[in-house]
Design a protein around this motif. Structure first.
Motif, PDB file in Angstrom:
ATOM      1  N   GLU A 159      30.601 -24.915  10.178  1.00  0.00           N
ATOM      2  CA  GLU A 159      30.066 -24.968  11.556  1.00  0.00           C
ATOM      3  C   GLU A 159      28.787 -24.142  11.676  1.00  0.00           C
ATOM      4  O   GLU A 159      27.841 -24.545  12.350  1.00  0.00           O
ATOM      5  CB  GLU A 159      31.109 -24.447  12.550  1.00  0.00           C
ATOM      6  CG  GLU A 159      32.223 -25.441  12.808  1.00  0.00           C
ATOM      7  CD  GLU A 159      33.374 -24.806  13.594  1.00  0.00           C
ATOM      8  OE1 GLU A 159      33.790 -25.396  14.580  1.00  0.00           O
ATOM      9  OE2 GLU A 159      33.821 -23.702  13.197  1.00  0.00           O
ATOM     10  N   LEU A 160      28.792 -22.990  11.028  1.00  0.00           N
ATOM     11  CA  LEU A 160      27.613 -22.119  11.102  1.00  0.00           C
ATOM     12  C   LEU A 160      26.403 -22.801  10.448  1.00  0.00           C
ATOM     13  O   LEU A 160      25.296 -22.787  10.998  1.00  0.00           O
ATOM     14  CB  LEU A 160      27.916 -20.773  10.421  1.00  0.00           C
ATOM     15  CG  LEU A 160      26.854 -19.693  10.546  1.00  0.00           C
ATOM     16  CD1 LEU A 160      26.543 -19.358  11.991  1.00  0.00           C
ATOM     17  CD2 LEU A 160      27.276 -18.432   9.791  1.00  0.00           C
ATOM     18  N   ILE A 161      26.618 -23.416   9.304  1.00  0.00           N
ATOM     19  CA  ILE A 161      25.528 -24.127   8.606  1.00  0.00           C
ATOM     20  C   ILE A 161      24.986 -25.238   9.510  1.00  0.00           C
ATOM     21  O   ILE A 161      23.767 -25.384   9.686  1.00  0.00           O
ATOM     22  CB  ILE A 161      26.044 -24.738   7.279  1.00  0.00           C
ATOM     23  CG1 ILE A 161      26.408 -23.646   6.287  1.00  0.00           C
ATOM     24  CG2 ILE A 161      25.003 -25.691   6.684  1.00  0.00           C
ATOM     25  CD1 ILE A 161      27.194 -24.131   5.075  1.00  0.00           C
ATOM     26  N   GLU A 162      25.876 -26.007  10.102  1.00  0.00           N
ATOM     27  CA  GLU A 162      25.430 -27.154  10.900  1.00  0.00           C
ATOM     28  C   GLU A 162      24.672 -26.709  12.158  1.00  0.00           C
ATOM     29  O   GLU A 162      23.680 -27.318  12.552  1.00  0.00           O
ATOM     30  CB  GLU A 162      26.631 -28.047  11.237  1.00  0.00           C
ATOM     31  CG  GLU A 162      27.119 -28.770   9.976  1.00  0.00           C
ATOM     32  CD  GLU A 162      28.460 -29.473  10.124  1.00  0.00           C
ATOM     33  OE1 GLU A 162      29.086 -29.359  11.201  1.00  0.00           O
ATOM     34  OE2 GLU A 162      28.885 -30.115   9.140  1.00  0.00           O
ATOM     35  N   ARG A 163      25.126 -25.639  12.789  1.00  0.00           N
ATOM     36  CA  ARG A 163      24.417 -25.131  13.972  1.00  0.00           C
ATOM     37  C   ARG A 163      23.049 -24.565  13.599  1.00  0.00           C
ATOM     38  O   ARG A 163      22.084 -24.692  14.360  1.00  0.00           O
ATOM     39  CB  ARG A 163      25.243 -24.045  14.663  1.00  0.00           C
ATOM     40  CG  ARG A 163      26.397 -24.629  15.437  1.00  0.00           C
ATOM     41  CD  ARG A 163      27.251 -23.549  16.029  1.00  0.00           C
ATOM     42  NE  ARG A 163      28.498 -24.119  16.508  1.00  0.00           N
ATOM     43  CZ  ARG A 163      29.595 -23.439  16.734  1.00  0.00           C
ATOM     44  NH1 ARG A 163      29.600 -22.133  16.533  1.00  0.00           N
ATOM     45  NH2 ARG A 163      30.685 -24.024  17.182  1.00  0.00           N
ATOM     46  N   ALA A 164      23.001 -23.920  12.436  1.00  0.00           N
ATOM     47  CA  ALA A 164      21.709 -23.366  11.987  1.00  0.00           C
ATOM     48  C   ALA A 164      20.705 -24.499  11.766  1.00  0.00           C
ATOM     49  O   ALA A 164      19.542 -24.393  12.155  1.00  0.00           O
ATOM     50  CB  ALA A 164      21.898 -22.549  10.711  1.00  0.00           C
ATOM     51  N   HIS A 165      21.155 -25.571  11.129  1.00  0.00           N
ATOM     52  CA  HIS A 165      20.283 -26.752  10.957  1.00  0.00           C
ATOM     53  C   HIS A 165      19.807 -27.254  12.319  1.00  0.00           C
ATOM     54  O   HIS A 165      18.627 -27.514  12.529  1.00  0.00           O
ATOM     55  CB  HIS A 165      21.049 -27.901  10.292  1.00  0.00           C
ATOM     56  CG  HIS A 165      21.332 -27.696   8.844  1.00  0.00           C
ATOM     57  ND1 HIS A 165      22.189 -28.496   8.137  1.00  0.00           N
ATOM     58  CD2 HIS A 165      20.870 -26.781   7.951  1.00  0.00           C
ATOM     59  CE1 HIS A 165      22.242 -28.098   6.879  1.00  0.00           C
ATOM     60  NE2 HIS A 165      21.463 -27.059   6.738  1.00  0.00           N
ATOM     61  N   GLN A 166      20.778 -27.394  13.221  1.00  0.00           N
ATOM     62  CA  GLN A 166      20.514 -28.031  14.516  1.00  0.00           C
ATOM     63  C   GLN A 166      19.510 -27.233  15.348  1.00  0.00           C
ATOM     64  O   GLN A 166      18.588 -27.801  15.929  1.00  0.00           O
ATOM     65  CB  GLN A 166      21.847 -28.134  15.257  1.00  0.00           C
ATOM     66  CG  GLN A 166      21.987 -29.405  16.045  1.00  0.00           C
ATOM     67  CD  GLN A 166      23.211 -29.343  16.955  1.00  0.00           C
ATOM     68  OE1 GLN A 166      24.096 -28.490  16.766  1.00  0.00           O
ATOM     69  NE2 GLN A 166      23.244 -30.213  17.925  1.00  0.00           N
ATOM     70  N   GLN A 167      19.683 -25.923  15.434  1.00  0.00           N
ATOM     71  CA  GLN A 167      18.781 -25.132  16.283  1.00  0.00           C
ATOM     72  C   GLN A 167      17.341 -25.202  15.773  1.00  0.00           C
ATOM     73  O   GLN A 167      16.395 -25.064  16.533  1.00  0.00           O
ATOM     74  CB  GLN A 167      19.267 -23.687  16.428  1.00  0.00           C
ATOM     75  CG  GLN A 167      18.980 -22.743  15.282  1.00  0.00           C
ATOM     76  CD  GLN A 167      17.559 -22.216  15.232  1.00  0.00           C
ATOM     77  OE1 GLN A 167      16.920 -22.042  16.258  1.00  0.00           O
ATOM     78  NE2 GLN A 167      17.052 -21.968  14.038  1.00  0.00           N
ATOM     79  N   SER A 168      17.178 -25.460  14.476  1.00  0.00           N
ATOM     80  CA  SER A 168      15.836 -25.550  13.899  1.00  0.00           C
ATOM     81  C   SER A 168      15.110 -26.809  14.358  1.00  0.00           C
ATOM     82  O   SER A 168      13.881 -26.834  14.428  1.00  0.00           O
ATOM     83  CB  SER A 168      15.943 -25.522  12.367  1.00  0.00           C
ATOM     84  OG  SER A 168      14.688 -25.340  11.768  1.00  0.00           O
ATOM     85  N   LEU A 169      15.880 -27.864  14.685  1.00  0.00           N
ATOM     86  CA  LEU A 169      15.286 -29.171  14.989  1.00  0.00           C
ATOM     87  C   LEU A 169      14.278 -29.130  16.139  1.00  0.00           C
ATOM     88  O   LEU A 169      13.344 -29.920  16.174  1.00  0.00           O
ATOM     89  CB  LEU A 169      16.381 -30.185  15.356  1.00  0.00           C
ATOM     90  CG  LEU A 169      17.349 -30.584  14.247  1.00  0.00           C
ATOM     91  CD1 LEU A 169      18.394 -31.564  14.798  1.00  0.00           C
ATOM     92  CD2 LEU A 169      16.603 -31.208  13.075  1.00  0.00           C
ATOM     93  N   VAL A 170      14.474 -28.217  17.073  1.00  0.00           N
ATOM     94  CA  VAL A 170      13.632 -28.206  18.277  1.00  0.00           C
ATOM     95  C   VAL A 170      12.155 -27.987  17.919  1.00  0.00           C
ATOM     96  O   VAL A 170      11.263 -28.572  18.532  1.00  0.00           O
ATOM     97  CB  VAL A 170      14.089 -27.113  19.271  1.00  0.00           C
ATOM     98  CG1 VAL A 170      13.277 -27.190  20.553  1.00  0.00           C
ATOM     99  CG2 VAL A 170      15.572 -27.236  19.562  1.00  0.00           C
ATOM    100  N   THR A 171      11.904 -27.159  16.910  1.00  0.00           N
ATOM    101  CA  THR A 171      10.504 -26.877  16.542  1.00  0.00           C
ATOM    102  C   THR A 171      10.212 -27.144  15.057  1.00  0.00           C
ATOM    103  O   THR A 171       9.090 -27.499  14.712  1.00  0.00           O
ATOM    104  CB  THR A 171      10.150 -25.398  16.842  1.00  0.00           C
ATOM    105  OG1 THR A 171      11.155 -24.562  16.241  1.00  0.00           O
ATOM    106  CG2 THR A 171      10.093 -25.144  18.343  1.00  0.00           C
ATOM    107  N   HIS A 172      11.192 -26.933  14.189  1.00  0.00           N
ATOM    108  CA  HIS A 172      10.974 -27.027  12.742  1.00  0.00           C
ATOM    109  C   HIS A 172      12.066 -27.908  12.128  1.00  0.00           C
ATOM    110  O   HIS A 172      13.131 -27.416  11.751  1.00  0.00           O
ATOM    111  CB  HIS A 172      10.988 -25.634  12.109  1.00  0.00           C
ATOM    112  CG  HIS A 172       9.885 -24.744  12.599  1.00  0.00           C
ATOM    113  ND1 HIS A 172       9.883 -24.185  13.866  1.00  0.00           N
ATOM    114  CD2 HIS A 172       8.717 -24.358  12.012  1.00  0.00           C
ATOM    115  CE1 HIS A 172       8.778 -23.472  14.020  1.00  0.00           C
ATOM    116  NE2 HIS A 172       8.057 -23.565  12.924  1.00  0.00           N
ATOM    117  N   ALA A 173      11.768 -29.208  12.023  1.00  0.00           N
ATOM    118  CA  ALA A 173      12.822 -30.166  11.656  1.00  0.00           C
ATOM    119  C   ALA A 173      12.835 -30.524  10.167  1.00  0.00           C
ATOM    120  O   ALA A 173      13.711 -31.263   9.725  1.00  0.00           O
ATOM    121  CB  ALA A 173      12.661 -31.438  12.487  1.00  0.00           C
TER     122      ALA A 173
END
Ligand SMILES: [Mg+2]
Length: 323
Positions: A159-173
């Motif tokens: 879950e932590l890995i997936e959230r870390a990926h996701q939060q990056s999408l807003v500016t750095h995808a």
């Protein structure tokens, strides 16, 4: 201190550590390492004669790194620890436009990629589709703000890995930025849990995760190219450049964190020059988790500006979430 109190102290230590690192690095940003004052003299207030990078910003002020991290923290607290990407993105927009979570509401040191992505957001694009996807869009702008995911985490490594990926999408995808955010989060999480060999364990966990997810082959490739060659060796100063490139930032922070002393970690991060506030912010988050708020240098805690304005109520939110 019992285990729960110790964990809470170190969650708060991570938050203060990242803000102190950011604020301490601000006056020295964009300098070559050889142009910086001596290591022992690096503080909120540089020694006399050194020209601060932002002469109008008072010493002890966090920059975009700290403000964006607090936007993420606030959004997570509002949703009981869940990551609501649209809400988080709107909070970033409020920072960019109105100085939300910025000390004195003064917005400075905005990254180019972040500004472009937030413009797309305001044009109506979904938050998950605003981040840069080009290989050159791999600045450290999503890594510098990601730590609150760890500070409020209760679930699994996955879950932590997936959230870390996701939060990056807003500016750095780009997959590389997402991968660095995930690795940093795992590293910080294992530091918080006092797992033996936190960095090496994080590397192992992430490698295993990507290897079992065929859809994430780009992430695995980025890991193998950027992290694996250095993953299990101890870094030398000459391996690190302190630049704003996300991979450099992560390696530079890891080098700085080879010291066991909080202030020394921050000063080592700054001594690399260039993106001093962000390297020190990333390293400071780890160093703060290691020692906890109660053992951070008192003068650095009291010298941090913006606490009444933004920080104390968020700390109260963290306390309420875990007591
Ligand atoms: Mg900054």
């Amino acid at each position: 201190m019992n285990r729960d109190a110790d964990l809470l102290d170190r969650r708060l230590g991570g938050l203060y550590g990242l803000l102190i690192g950011d604020a301490l690095g601000v006056p020295y940003e964009f300098n070559e390492p050889e142009c910086l004052p001596s290591l022992e003299s690096l503080g909120y207030q540089p020694p006399a004669g050194f020209k601060r990078t932002y002469p109008n910003i008072a010493p002890g002020t966090w920059s975009d790194d700290g403000a964006q991290a607090l936007c993420l923290l606030e959004s997570l607290l509002k949703h009981q620890g869940r990551l609501d990407l649209e809400d988080f993105a709107q909070s970033l927009w409020a920072w960019y436009q109105q100085g939300h979570m910025a000390v004195d509401r003064l917005v400075f040191d905005v990254g180019i990629q972040s500004a472009q992505s937030l413009q797309l957001l305001s044009d109506g694009h979904p938050a998950s589709q605003c981040g840069g996807t080009h290989e050159r869009s791999n600045g450290n702008g999503s890594l510098m703000r990601v730590l609150p995911l760890v500070l409020l985490h209760r679930g699994s490594d996955t879950e932590l890995i997936e959230r870390a990926h996701q939060q990056s999408l807003v500016t750095h995808a780009h997959a590389r930025s997402q991968m660095c955010c995930a690795l940093y989060c795992l590293w910080a999480w294992y530091e918080l849990q006092r797992t033996a060999e936190p960095w090496a364990t994080a590397v192992q966990t992430l490698e295993t995760y990507y290897a079992t997810k065929p859809l994430l082959k780009d992430h695995l490739h980025e890991y193998q190219q950027c992290i694996q060659p250095f993953a299990l060796k101890s870094l030398n100063r000459s391996d690190c450049t302190g630049t704003g490139y996300v991979v450099d930032s992560l390696h530079s922070a890891r080098w700085a964190c080879q010291s066991g002393d909080f202030l020394d970690v921050i000063r080592r991060a700054i001594s690399l020059g260039h993106d001093t506030d962000t390297t020190a912010c990333i390293a400071g988050g780890i160093a703060g988790i290691r020692c906890g708020l109660s053992r951070l240098p008192k003068d650095l805690v009291s010298g941090l500006r913006g606490q009444e304005e933004w920080l104390l109520s968020l700390c109260e939110g963290i306390r309420e979430a875990f007591l």
